[in-house]
Design a protein around this motif. Structure first.
Motif, PDB file in Angstrom:
ATOM      1  N   TYR A 181       0.836  -1.202   0.000  1.00  0.00           N
ATOM      2  CA  TYR A 181       0.000   0.000   0.000  1.00  0.00           C
ATOM      3  C   TYR A 181       0.875   1.258   0.000  1.00  0.00           C
ATOM      4  O   TYR A 181       1.978   1.260   0.549  1.00  0.00           O
ATOM      5  N   HIS A 183       0.430   4.982   1.455  1.00  0.00           N
ATOM      6  CA  HIS A 183      -0.414   5.761   2.356  1.00  0.00           C
ATOM      7  C   HIS A 183      -0.172   7.268   2.194  1.00  0.00           C
ATOM      8  O   HIS A 183       0.814   7.702   1.601  1.00  0.00           O
ATOM      9  N   SER A 184      -1.097   8.028   2.765  1.00  0.00           N
ATOM     10  CA  SER A 184      -0.923   9.477   2.985  1.00  0.00           C
ATOM     11  C   SER A 184      -0.797  10.289   1.698  1.00  0.00           C
ATOM     12  O   SER A 184      -0.114  11.317   1.663  1.00  0.00           O
ATOM     13  N   THR A 208      -5.343   5.946   0.856  1.00  0.00           N
ATOM     14  CA  THR A 208      -4.394   4.849   0.672  1.00  0.00           C
ATOM     15  C   THR A 208      -4.628   4.183  -0.672  1.00  0.00           C
ATOM     16  O   THR A 208      -5.774   3.902  -1.044  1.00  0.00           O
TER      17      THR A 208
END
Length: 284
Positions: A181, A183-184, A208
């Protein structure tokens, strides 16, 4: 006589009639698609054409152009337009973009990358990675003496390649069931069809992205160009319910491929990263 008539028919079938319509050649940036070669059968591109007044090009508009968002679909080796586009007596600028959409604005068209880029293409429905890979092209000042218009496309978002590397304490082979993944990141943006610029939505919320798996060691995702200015959860690798999480800052640049080598060890807290060089344009 019958043989001569048959030969004549065969020759007639080979004749290409010039009806004054424009033929298009679309050049893909490089090996970044599922086929790792070029555009795929059924891919659909949007076309805009604007007409010059003397030596002055007309501005691109949402409507009122010489051609407005005409779809061109790859059929065999040819690009077939939804309706024929004919040459003007004046010079023209030609804009192309992919994937095809129904724009509501020329300079602030909403766009977003898929949050699940692991989904695969089904028929004409693009997979998550493909639908996120916004391409743009422009050819200026063409006229009817050229017969064919060539559009050289370029990537306008950013590509992240994550390579998993076994650390000194990691035992066994790399897993075939890992999920990676990003993220952010803000997945929403606006597009300017005049320049091909993709601009992050300043009011967009972080989300995400689930990456696309290339092989057991390589995962990739298309990301809106942006900067992660504060250290926060960034890359996560989940293997057999064990999460390896990297926190970091990063800058995703437009039209660039970024490669991260993520070094994983048996201890999920011992994750490090090696940032490789940037690749411009073709994303080889």
């Amino acid at each position: 006589m019958a043989a001569l008539m048959l030969a004549s028919c065969d020759k007639a079938e080979e004749i290409t009639v010039d009806d004054g319509s424009i033929r298009f050649v679309m050049q893909h940036p490089s090996a970044t698609r599922a086929t790792e070669t070029s555009f795929e059968q059924g891919d659909k591109i949007g076309l805009y054409l604007t007409e010059y007044t003397g030596e002055t090009p007309a501005p691109l508009q949402i409507s009122g152009n010489w051609a407005n968002n005409v779809a061109a679909t790859l059929d065999g080796a040819d690009w077939v337009t939804a309706k024929k586009i004919f040459w003007s007596d004046n010079r023209m600028d030609v804009y192309g973009y992919y994937p095809y959409m129904s724009p509501v604005s020329i300079d602030e068209q909403p766009f977003s990358v898929s949050l699940d880029q692991s989904t695969e293409r089904v028929g004409d429905r693009l997979g998550g990675y493909e639908a996120s890979d916004f391409l743009w092209a422009k050819t200026e000042g063409v006229d009817q003496s050229e017969q064919t218009v060539t559009l050289q496309f370029s990537h306008r978002c950013s590509k992240l390649v994550i390579k998993l590397v076994k650390g000194s304490s990691y035992e066994g082979e790399l897993p075939d069931n890992a999920t990676v993944y990003v993220h952010s990141v803000v997945p929403t943006a606006t597009i300017d069809f005049t320049t091909g610029a993709v601009t992050k939505d300043i009011f967009g919320e972080m989300a995400t992205i689930k990456t696309r798996k290339v092989d057991n060691a390589t995962y990739e995702a298309i990301v809106i160009p942006q900067r992660l200015e504060s250290r926060r959860p960034f890359i996560e690798v989940v293997v057999n319910n064990v999460s390896y999480l990297l926190e970091d800052t990063f800058q995703f640049k437009a039209g660039m491929q970024h490669t991260l080598s993520l070094i994983i060890n048996s201890n999920p807290d011992q994750v490090s990263v090696d940032i490789g060089g940037e690749i411009v344009g073709g994303w080889n």
